[in-house]
Design a protein around this motif. Structure first.
Motif, PDB file in Angstrom:
ATOM      1  N   VAL A  27       0.709  -1.166   0.113  1.00  4.95           N
ATOM      2  CA  VAL A  27      -0.160   0.149   0.070  1.00  4.95           C
ATOM      3  C   VAL A  27       0.912   1.184  -0.030  1.00  4.95           C
ATOM      4  CG1 VAL A  27      -1.925   1.217   1.002  1.00  4.95           C
ATOM      5  CG2 VAL A  27      -1.659  -1.370   1.517  1.00  4.95           C
ATOM      6  N   ASP A  28       0.792   1.889  -1.040  1.00  8.85           N
ATOM      7  CA  ASP A  28       1.733   2.928  -1.279  1.00  8.85           C
ATOM      8  C   ASP A  28       1.199   4.033  -2.399  1.00  8.85           C
ATOM      9  OD1 ASP A  28       4.287   4.970  -1.839  1.00  8.85           O
ATOM     10  OD2 ASP A  28       5.102   3.776  -0.532  1.00  8.85           O
TER      11      ASP A  28
ATOM     12  N   ALA B  40       6.031   4.247  -8.335  1.00  9.64           N
ATOM     13  CA  ALA B  40       7.206   3.666  -8.653  1.00  9.64           C
ATOM     14  C   ALA B  40       7.859   2.969  -7.533  1.00  9.64           C
ATOM     15  CB  ALA B  40       8.582   4.938  -8.604  1.00  9.64           C
ATOM     16  N   ILE B  41       7.474   3.037  -6.322  1.00 11.94           N
ATOM     17  CA  ILE B  41       7.630   2.124  -5.263  1.00 11.94           C
ATOM     18  C   ILE B  41       6.537   0.969  -5.459  1.00 11.94           C
ATOM     19  CG2 ILE B  41       7.207   1.876  -2.689  1.00 11.94           C
ATOM     20  CD1 ILE B  41       8.223   4.643  -2.245  1.00 11.94           C
ATOM     21  N   LEU B  42       5.462   1.118  -5.730  1.00 10.96           N
ATOM     22  CA  LEU B  42       4.628  -0.171  -6.036  1.00 10.96           C
ATOM     23  C   LEU B  42       5.194  -1.056  -7.138  1.00 10.96           C
ATOM     24  CD1 LEU B  42       1.052   1.629  -5.941  1.00 10.96           C
ATOM     25  CD2 LEU B  42       2.035   0.189  -4.294  1.00 10.96           C
ATOM     26  N   ARG B  43       5.721  -0.397  -8.098  1.00 11.08           N
ATOM     27  CA  ARG B  43       6.241  -1.139  -9.084  1.00 11.08           C
ATOM     28  C   ARG B  43       7.636  -1.840  -8.814  1.00 11.08           C
ATOM     29  NH1 ARG B  43       6.266   2.553 -12.536  1.00 11.08           N
ATOM     30  NH2 ARG B  43       8.177   3.394 -12.202  1.00 11.08           N
TER      31      ARG B  43
ATOM     32  N   VAL C 117       1.564 -10.843  -5.277  1.00  2.97           N
ATOM     33  CA  VAL C 117       1.566  -9.356  -4.799  1.00  2.97           C
ATOM     34  C   VAL C 117       0.295  -8.715  -5.393  1.00  2.97           C
ATOM     35  CG1 VAL C 117       2.812  -7.202  -4.700  1.00  2.97           C
ATOM     36  CG2 VAL C 117       4.057  -9.438  -4.788  1.00  2.97           C
ATOM     37  N   GLU C 118      -0.250  -7.980  -4.503  1.00  2.00           N
ATOM     38  CA  GLU C 118      -1.433  -7.220  -4.859  1.00  2.00           C
ATOM     39  C   GLU C 118      -0.864  -5.566  -4.489  1.00  2.00           C
ATOM     40  OE1 GLU C 118      -5.560  -7.307  -5.358  1.00  2.00           O
ATOM     41  OE2 GLU C 118      -5.450  -9.647  -5.193  1.00  2.00           O
ATOM     42  N   THR C 119      -1.200  -4.549  -5.212  1.00  2.00           N
ATOM     43  CA  THR C 119      -0.859  -3.275  -4.791  1.00  2.00           C
ATOM     44  C   THR C 119      -2.281  -2.437  -4.526  1.00  2.00           C
ATOM     45  OG1 THR C 119      -0.507  -2.460  -7.023  1.00  2.00           O
ATOM     46  CG2 THR C 119       1.287  -3.428  -5.950  1.00  2.00           C
TER      47      THR C 119
ATOM     48  N   ASP D 275     -10.796  -7.113   2.578  1.00  2.00           N
ATOM     49  CA  ASP D 275     -12.185  -7.702   2.857  1.00  2.00           C
ATOM     50  C   ASP D 275     -12.313  -8.843   1.777  1.00  2.00           C
ATOM     51  OD1 ASP D 275     -14.687  -7.583   3.869  1.00  2.00           O
ATOM     52  OD2 ASP D 275     -15.283  -6.856   1.894  1.00  2.00           O
ATOM     53  N   GLU D 276     -11.583  -8.604   0.539  1.00  2.00           N
ATOM     54  CA  GLU D 276     -12.254  -9.575  -0.274  1.00  2.00           C
ATOM     55  C   GLU D 276     -11.038 -10.936  -0.104  1.00  2.00           C
ATOM     56  OE1 GLU D 276     -11.615  -7.504  -4.044  1.00  2.00           O
ATOM     57  OE2 GLU D 276     -13.245  -6.492  -3.999  1.00  2.00           O
ATOM     58  N   ARG D 277      -9.883 -10.619   0.178  1.00  2.00           N
ATOM     59  CA  ARG D 277      -8.701 -11.590   0.204  1.00  2.00           C
ATOM     60  C   ARG D 277      -7.709 -11.049   1.238  1.00  2.00           C
ATOM     61  NH1 ARG D 277      -4.320 -12.974  -4.022  1.00  2.00           N
ATOM     62  NH2 ARG D 277      -3.571 -15.107  -3.280  1.00  2.00           N
ATOM     63  N   MET D 278      -7.659 -11.784   2.437  1.00  2.00           N
ATOM     64  CA  MET D 278      -7.052 -11.374   3.484  1.00  2.00           C
ATOM     65  C   MET D 278      -5.287 -11.720   3.154  1.00  2.00           C
ATOM     66  SD  MET D 278      -6.445 -10.170   6.562  1.00  2.00           S
ATOM     67  CE  MET D 278      -8.225 -10.133   7.100  1.00  2.00           C
ATOM     68  N   PRO D 279      -4.413 -10.813   3.371  1.00  2.00           N
ATOM     69  CA  PRO D 279      -2.910 -11.101   2.807  1.00  2.00           C
ATOM     70  C   PRO D 279      -2.425 -11.512   4.007  1.00  2.00           C
ATOM     71  CG  PRO D 279      -3.404  -8.691   3.241  1.00  2.00           C
ATOM     72  CD  PRO D 279      -4.676  -9.429   3.343  1.00  2.00           C
ATOM     73  N   ASP D 280      -1.106 -12.327   3.878  1.00  2.00           N
ATOM     74  CA  ASP D 280      -0.319 -12.900   4.689  1.00  2.00           C
ATOM     75  C   ASP D 280       0.399 -11.810   5.461  1.00  2.00           C
ATOM     76  OD1 ASP D 280      -0.828 -15.894   4.368  1.00  2.00           O
ATOM     77  OD2 ASP D 280      -0.224 -15.255   2.481  1.00  2.00           O
ATOM     78  N   VAL D 281       0.873 -10.820   4.681  1.00  2.00           N
ATOM     79  CA  VAL D 281       1.611  -9.525   5.267  1.00  2.00           C
ATOM     80  C   VAL D 281       1.293  -8.079   4.678  1.00  2.00           C
ATOM     81  CG1 VAL D 281       3.518  -9.825   4.026  1.00  2.00           C
ATOM     82  CG2 VAL D 281       4.000  -8.669   6.006  1.00  2.00           C
ATOM     83  N   VAL D 282       1.331  -7.194   5.291  1.00  2.00           N
ATOM     84  CA  VAL D 282       0.694  -5.901   4.370  1.00  2.00           C
ATOM     85  C   VAL D 282       1.905  -4.826   4.761  1.00  2.00           C
ATOM     86  CG1 VAL D 282      -0.574  -3.698   4.521  1.00  2.00           C
ATOM     87  CG2 VAL D 282      -1.524  -6.198   5.230  1.00  2.00           C
ATOM     88  N   LEU D 283       2.539  -4.380   3.586  1.00  2.00           N
ATOM     89  CA  LEU D 283       3.600  -3.307   3.513  1.00  2.00           C
ATOM     90  C   LEU D 283       2.787  -1.944   3.475  1.00  2.00           C
ATOM     91  CD1 LEU D 283       6.254  -5.108   1.290  1.00  2.00           C
ATOM     92  CD2 LEU D 283       6.045  -4.999   3.543  1.00  2.00           C
ATOM     93  N   LEU D 284       2.704  -0.969   4.326  1.00  2.00           N
ATOM     94  CA  LEU D 284       2.010  -0.023   4.651  1.00  2.00           C
ATOM     95  C   LEU D 284       2.409   1.230   4.672  1.00  2.00           C
ATOM     96  CD1 LEU D 284      -1.152   1.051   5.069  1.00  2.00           C
ATOM     97  CD2 LEU D 284      -0.773   0.945   7.348  1.00  2.00           C
TER      98      LEU D 284
END
Length: 230
Positions: free
Chosen positions: A7-8, A12-15, A28-30, A42-51
């Motif tokens: 989440v950013d 450029a950082i997302l890429r 990975v989802e962004t 809500d749709e798909r719980m991640p294993d880790v979030v970069l926030l």
């Protein structure tokens, strides 16, 4: 495959993070803003979030607060804010780690690995006790109110996958591929039949399931948090 949500608001950082994480076999989802991030969770719980904290709509702190209201998914704050007060606030609100921009990709990846390891340690084994139902997935034993319940090997495999991803959506195609193999990805009737049997055995009211929940057109979710908790 470990699922990482990045989440950013900086494309450029997302890429960069997407490329590096996918190169190491992460899923990975962004999201470029807080509301999109919460919708993905809500749709798909991640294993880790970069926030990131500096988001254009909801501040990252607000996103962190909302996440902690319903999940303990590991959250690593990745932010240009370097003041001690910012770090303290994020950690006090439940962030698992804090890394300051600019950062080393290798260091970030090491922190992702550490966060997922810690999450695994905090949830050892696959045993669930909810509403009189006990599921010991490791030993393939189930009982309700002390009465043993028999599940078939395929039913146990489905239950194991859903419990491993508790609270998170498991897509139909992933269940079919894992349980029966890649040539069965379109056989959704297999899941309907077996989930129906699992509910008859494990739900108090199979017609109104609250543990093994269907997400129409998407997949299934083991959602014990929807039941009354002691």
């Amino acid at each position: 495959m470990t699922f990482v949500l990045v989440v950013d608001d900086d494309p450029a950082i997302l890429r960069t993070l997407s490329i590096n994480l996918r190169a190491r076999d992460y899923d990975v989802e962004t999201a470029g803003d807080g509301r999109s991030a919460l919708q993905i969770v809500d749709e798909r719980m991640p294993d880790v979030v970069l926030l990131d904290l500096g988001l254009p709509d909801l501040d990252g702190v607000a996103v962190l607060k909302q996440l902690r209201s319903f999940t303990q998914v590991p959250v690593i704050v990745v932010s240009a804010r370097s003041e001690p007060d910012d770090k303290v606030e994020a950690l006090d609100l439940g962030a698992d780690d804090f890394i300051t921009k600019p950062f080393s990709i290798e260091e970030l990846l090491a922190r992702v690995r550490a966060a997922t390891r810690r999450a695994g340690v905090e949830n050892p084994g696959l045993t669930v006790d909810v509403d009189g139902l006990t599921l010991d997935v490791t030993d393939s034993r189930a009982s309700r109110d002390g009465v043993d319940i028999h599940l078939t090997p395929i039913e146990w495999r489905i239950v194991e996958i859903l419990v491993q991803h508790r609270g998170r959506l498991v897509r139909q195609v992933d269940l079919l591929r894992t349980v029966w193999g890649p040539t069965y990805e379109r056989q959704t009737n297999y899941l309907r039949v077996h989930l129906g049997s699992i509910r008859r055995k494990l739900e108090r009211d199979p017609a109104h399931p609250v543990l093994f929940v269907t997400e129409a057109g998407l997949g299934y979710r083991f959602a014990p948090r929807l039941t009354a908790q002691p």
